[in-house]
Structures are given as C-alpha cells and as structure tokens.
Scaffold this active site. Structure first.
Site, short mmCIF file in Angstrom:
data_model
loop_
_atom_site.label_atom_id
_atom_site.label_comp_id
_atom_site.label_asym_id
_atom_site.label_seq_id
_atom_site.Cartn_x
_atom_site.Cartn_y
_atom_site.Cartn_z
N LYS A 177 0.89 -1.18 0.00
CA LYS A 177 0.00 0.00 0.00
C LYS A 177 0.91 1.21 0.00
CE LYS A 177 -1.92 2.95 2.16
NZ LYS A 177 -1.58 4.37 1.93
N GLU A 252 8.31 -0.44 12.05
CA GLU A 252 9.38 0.55 11.89
C GLU A 252 8.77 1.92 12.12
OE1 GLU A 252 12.51 0.15 11.47
OE2 GLU A 252 12.83 -1.82 10.60
N CYS A 286 13.08 9.35 9.86
CA CYS A 286 12.74 8.64 11.10
C CYS A 286 13.92 8.63 12.07
CB CYS A 286 12.30 7.22 10.78
SG CYS A 286 13.51 6.30 9.83
N GLU A 383 8.31 13.54 18.32
CA GLU A 383 8.86 13.64 16.97
C GLU A 383 8.24 14.85 16.26
OE1 GLU A 383 7.70 10.58 14.07
OE2 GLU A 383 9.81 10.36 13.59
N1 LIG Z 1 11.61 3.33 11.32
C1 LIG Z 1 11.60 3.53 10.01
O1 LIG Z 1 12.24 2.81 9.25
C2 LIG Z 1 10.82 4.67 9.43
C3 LIG Z 1 11.12 5.08 8.12
C4 LIG Z 1 10.40 6.14 7.60
C5 LIG Z 1 9.40 6.78 8.34
N2 LIG Z 1 9.13 6.38 9.59
C6 LIG Z 1 8.12 7.10 10.40
O2 LIG Z 1 6.97 7.38 9.60
C7 LIG Z 1 6.31 8.56 10.04
C8 LIG Z 1 6.06 9.46 8.85
O3 LIG Z 1 5.39 8.80 7.88
P1 LIG Z 1 3.82 9.01 7.63
O4 LIG Z 1 3.39 10.37 8.05
O5 LIG Z 1 3.56 8.56 6.24
O6 LIG Z 1 3.19 7.99 8.65
P2 LIG Z 1 1.68 7.54 8.73
O7 LIG Z 1 1.60 6.62 9.88
O8 LIG Z 1 0.76 8.69 8.69
O9 LIG Z 1 1.45 6.77 7.36
C9 LIG Z 1 2.24 5.66 7.00
C10 LIG Z 1 1.44 4.78 6.10
O10 LIG Z 1 0.34 4.27 6.85
C11 LIG Z 1 -0.85 4.41 6.11
N3 LIG Z 1 -2.00 4.47 7.03
C12 LIG Z 1 -2.54 5.56 7.61
N4 LIG Z 1 -3.63 5.20 8.35
C13 LIG Z 1 -3.74 3.86 8.24
C14 LIG Z 1 -4.66 2.90 8.76
N5 LIG Z 1 -5.69 3.26 9.52
N6 LIG Z 1 -4.47 1.61 8.44
C15 LIG Z 1 -3.43 1.22 7.66
N7 LIG Z 1 -2.56 2.08 7.12
C16 LIG Z 1 -2.71 3.39 7.40
C17 LIG Z 1 -0.62 5.67 5.30
O11 LIG Z 1 -1.51 5.73 4.22
C18 LIG Z 1 0.84 5.50 4.89
O12 LIG Z 1 0.91 4.66 3.75
C19 LIG Z 1 7.26 9.18 11.03
O13 LIG Z 1 6.81 8.91 12.34
C20 LIG Z 1 8.58 8.47 10.76
O14 LIG Z 1 9.46 8.48 11.84
C21 LIG Z 1 9.81 5.33 10.15
C1 LIG Z 2 14.88 5.53 5.24
N1 LIG Z 2 15.83 6.16 6.15
C2 LIG Z 2 16.31 5.18 7.11
C3 LIG Z 2 16.95 6.68 5.38
C4 LIG Z 2 15.25 7.31 6.81
C5 LIG Z 2 13.99 7.04 7.52
O1 LIG Z 2 13.11 7.86 7.54
#
Ligand SMILES: NC(=O)c1ccc[n+]([C@@H]2O[C@H](COP(=O)([O-])OP(=O)(O)OC[C@H]3O[C@@H](n4cnc5c(N)ncnc54)[C@H](O)[C@@H]3O)[C@@H](O)[C@H]2O)c1
Ligand SMILES: C[N+](C)(C)CC=O
Length: 485
Positions: A177, A252, A286, A383
């Site tokens: 997704k 993650e 992240c 964050e």
């Molecule tokens: N640890 C890691 O590897 C890593 C990497 C990148 C980003 N992040 C984290 O991601 C966040 C930012 O990304 P974001 O704003 O897209 O996060 P988000 O949680 O808003 O969205 C992430 C994904 O989840 C989906 N989503 C939203 N509601 C949902 C539901 N009810 N059911 C299933 N899926 C749903 C979204 O459409 C999107 O595809 C930050 O907190 C960041 O730290 C973590």
């Molecule tokens: C994908 N990475 C690990 C580079 C940054 C995370 O948001």
C-alpha cells in the site's frame, strides 16, 4: 504521462482502475502544483490484490522456485529500476520535494536492497539438529504467505524495496500500500516488477488512503504478515488489527534521536552531521538527528556556530539540490510550526528559524534551532518531522547518556568525541537500535536497522531482516535400523 491520465493499481499482473472510480491528486511540495493523478484503491481493490497474492502462495509459485531464481528475479527488478535511474530521481524530487542528490541516493539504495537480498535468497538456510542415532531433525524456513506492506512518504522508493526484497527473497507474495502523499514510487516499483517478469500476483501495488485501503489491507484475513513503516499512532492501529488475527508484524516507527557532543568533539564533523541528520529531506527522517546534547563548556561556542551555519544553508527546490527542501504538505508544515510555537511557550530559546517561508509557493519552513530545551518539554520528547533541532546541555557523561535515553523511543543515537574509550562506553549505554559515532547516518543496506521501545520492533536491512520474513518449522524423523539379514 499526460497530466489528466489516471495512474492505475497493479493487481494480479494487470493495471486496473480503482473499483470506486476514485482518484488522488498528487502535488509537488515545492510548488503545490498537481503533478499526477492516481487511482484511489478501495476495499474491493485490496481484496482483489490479496486474493491474487494468496493464489500465488497457495500454488507455491515462489516457494517452489529455486531460491537462486528468486534472487535473479530481484536482480532483474533492480536492473529495470537502475535503467530508469535519473528519471526516477527526478520523479522522487517532484513527488516528495527532496533534493535531487538525496533522490539519486535513494534510487541507488533501492537498487542495492534488491541486489543485496537477491544475493541472499539462496543463502538463508535452515539447520540440521543432531539428536542421536535414530533421529534426523532439520528446520525449514517457510514464508508466511501474503505480506501486507504499508509504506510512508518520506523515502517511498527505498522503503518499498527494503521490505519487498526480503519478502520475495524468502518466498512470500506481497501487497504494497503506497503512501497517498507520494504514491509514484509504488507505481514505478510495479512497473519494474512487470518488466522483470515477476509472476502475476506475486507483487501487487495499490495506491489509496491509509484509513480506507490501508485499513482494508491490515483487516484482510488472508494477510498473514505485516510490515508497517510509519508513525507510532498508525502503528498502534496496525498492531490492534494484527492482534485480532494473530499476525506477526515488523514495526518501523519514529524516533527522537539525540547526538551527544563532548567537549573534545570535532565541531565541523558535528555541523556536517546536523546538515544531513537534521535538515536533509526537511528533517523528515525517522532516524534524524533531532536533539543535540552538548557539554555545557562548549554550548555557547557551538550554538553560535550553529546559528551561522544553519542560516547559511540553502533553502529551495529539490531540483536545485538545496540543503533545506519543502515539507511534504501544508498539513505537515502546520504541525511543525505548532511544535515550534509550543517549544517557545515551554521556555525554549529560538536561535534561528522557527517560521514558515512566506515569500514563495510550496511548503517551506526555515531551518530551525532551539537552545535551552528542557528535558520535560514536548520538543524534547515528541517527533517533529521537520527541520528543527533541539539543543540541551549536560555536565557529565552519565547525565548525557540519561538525557539521550530519556524519551520513550529509541531508533538512533550518536556520540561525538575523539576519545575512543568514551565513545565505546557511551555506545554501550545508548538505548537505541543504532549508535552513530562521529558521523550521523553511518550505516548501509547491509547493517540491521530498527527501533527499541516505542520506535518499534523487528529488524529491516542487513542479513537479520530476512529472519522477520520466515517462520521456522521443524521436521523430526524417526529412523529405524535396517533389518540385518
Ligand atoms: N523506522 C523507520 O524505518 C521509518 C522510516 C520512515 C518513516 N518512519 C516514520 O513514519 C512517520 C512518517 O510517515 P507518515 O506520516 O507517512 O506515517 P503515517 O503513519 O501517517 O502513514 C504511514 C502509512 O500508513 C498508512 N496508514 C494511515 N492510516 C492507516 C490505517 N488506519 N491503516 C493502515 N494504514 C494506514 C498511510 O496511508 C501510509 O501509507 C514518522 O513517524 C517516521 O518516523 C519510520
Ligand atoms: C529511510 N531512512 C532510514 C533513510 C530514513 C527514515 O526515515
């Protein structure tokens, strides 16, 4: 692509319109202009995608393929993406707002994930367990079945590749997704899978909203494995759905990672780490460097340097390779602005930035530094996901470590010092999935990645990641001695 063309979902090897007829307009964060329109998948589309992936699993299409051939399939996906490298980098730039050099590096990382796990596909072995003369015993590392993978918008291409590569290498089929704010990478990945001859239904990519398509995916009874990369709040929702069906998850999530700067640190190295760790991708990382813990004896000197350094960073469009590029959306920028306002109300001292950039289109926010950030304030704990650095001082190494560990997250942490003993002592005590010494982001596709505490669990990247995509089964065989004539 024609501007009014609706980009379709990739389901069972075919490009399909959304069953709802819905569409999502995708904008360029640097200008606010619409750059593409994608089909908005609904629950029916998700159901079709999962059915296709389930059929591939039941028919053992990937399981029975020689692991070497699964690896070669990943190499072909990598080749297909690499052949479009510069086009994809520009696409990433416009879809997410990031700088072109960051986008180029994301494409290279994507290709490396696919090749890395392609190379490991025929090396993820079970074991034989000695149990005495009359028993033969061994383990099989089996895939789960359909892996539902939910991707965020900040690194949409490499994060799609990271999970998809592990799943395919181990024989799972996949439904991705893609994030509604940056869906074009998912489509590019599907196109590469088609070019690479991935069997129909083994990889399905849907573009849709999280609360509709994402929710339908995590609630689908045939999805037996979930990989979620995103925010803590959505992660908790995913976990609740997974708990209903007892489905394993790789989580993650976000972080509030701190770098400790000792008095003997090379401050130029610290500033360079802040440029990439705090401000690259507008701080939407992240594992970004979001808190700076500074020895009190050098705090004034470093804060002055920081002010001049951050003011000198270029701000502008990703295509111009600027240091600070736009945030992904107006909503994200408002959220970062609100965090800055709260920081001031809670006593932090604004060193530079703190506001949106008003003299241009797009979702730009100035590079921001706050000093005197208290350890009980929101900026210290929550964050921000924007170009914002929180500086706090410490008086001794124990206090520095306690401050670093003083949030409920634990994705990354860092220490800057020329003293190797101090670095190793500190690295051992920093409660985070990654510890960076004298340089932020010093990791690669081959190094395991993941959080501690509320930053999540399970590991992506490195050899370790494959363990999260298989379940170990055991076969015990009783051997009867042959009849002696
Ligand atoms: N640890 C890691 O590897 C890593 C990497 C990148 C980003 N992040 C984290 O991601 C966040 C930012 O990304 P974001 O704003 O897209 O996060 P988000 O949680 O808003 O969205 C992430 C994904 O989840 C989906 N989503 C939203 N509601 C949902 C539901 N009810 N059911 C299933 N899926 C749903 C979204 O459409 C999107 O595809 C930050 O907190 C960041 O730290 C973590
Ligand atoms: C994908 N990475 C690990 C580079 C940054 C995370 O948001």
């Amino acid at each position: 692509m024609a501007r009014d063309e609706v980009l379709k979902n990739y389901i069972d090897g075919e490009w399909r319109d959304a069953s709802t007829g819905g569409r999502i307009e995708v904008d360029n964060p640097a200008t606010g202009e619409t750059i593409a329109i994608v089909a908005e998948a609904g629950p029916e589309d998700v159901e079709l995608a999962v059915e296709a992936a389930q059929r591939v699993f039941e028919e053992r299409v990937l399981i029975d393929m020689h692991p070497y051939d699964r690896g070669r399939m990943l190499f072909r996906i990598a080749d297909a993406l690499e052949a479009r490298g510069s086009e994809l980098a520009t696409m990433l730039c416009d879809d997410t707002g990031k700088a072109l050099n960051v986008a180029e590096s994301e494409v290279q990382t994507t290709v490396r994930y696919l090749r890395y796990y392609g190379g490991l596909a025929d090396k993820h072995e079970g074991r034989s367990i000695p149990r005495g003369a009359n028993l033969v015993d061994y383990t099989i590392r089996s895939p789960f079945g359909v892996s539902g993978q939910i991707v965020p918008w900040n690194f949409p291409l490499e994060l799609t590749a990271r999970s998809l590569a592990c799943a395919l290498a181990t024989g799972n089929s996949v439904v991705v997704k893609s994030p509604e704010l940056a869906p074009l990478s998912g489509i590019a990945m599907a196109e590469a899978c088609e070019v690479a001859g991935v069997p129909a239904g083994a990889v399905n990519v849907i573009t849709g909203y999280g609360h509709i398509a994402g929710q339908a995916l995590i609630d689908n009874a045939s999805v037996r494995h979930l990989v979620f990369t995103g925010s803590m709040a959505t992660g908790q929702n995913v976990l609740r759905a997974a708990a209903e069906r007892i489905v394993p998850c790789i989580m993650e999530l976000g972080g509030k990672s701190a770098a400790i700067v000792h008095a003997d640190a090379n401050l130029d190295e610290v500033l360079e780490s802040i440029r990439i760790g705090t401000f690259m991708n507008a701080g939407q990382n992240c594992n970004g460097l979001t808190r700076l813990l500074v020895d009190r004896t050098i705090a004034d000197e470093l804060t002055d340097k920081l002010k001049a350094y951050v003011k000198g960073l270029s701000l502008g469009c990703g295509r111009d390779n600027c240091d600070i590029t736009p945030l992904i959306s107006q909503r994200q920028r408002s959220s970062v602005e609100q965090a800055c306002q709260t920081a001031i109300e809670q006593g932090a001292r604004l060193v530079t930035g703190g506001s949106t950039v008003v003299d241009r289109d797009g979702y730009f926010m100035a590079g921001t530094v706050f000093a005197d950030v208290r350890s009980d304030s929101a900026l210290f704990h929550k964050e921000t996901f924007g170009p914002v650095l929180a500086v706090t001082t410490f008086d001794n190494v124990e206090e520095a470590v306690n401050l670093s560990n003083g949030t409920d997250q634990g994705l990354a942490a860092g220490v800057f010092t020329r003293d190797i003993d101090k670095a190793l002592w500190t690295a051992d005590r920093l409660w985070a999935g990654h510890v960076y010494v004298n340089g932020w982001f010093v990791s690669g596709v081959e190094t395991p990645f993941g959080g501690i505490n509320k930053s999540g669990y399970g590991r992506e990247k490195g050899v370790e990641a494959l363990d999260g995509y298989v379940q170990t089964r055991n076969v015990g065989i009783k051997v009867s001695p042959p009849l002696l004539s």
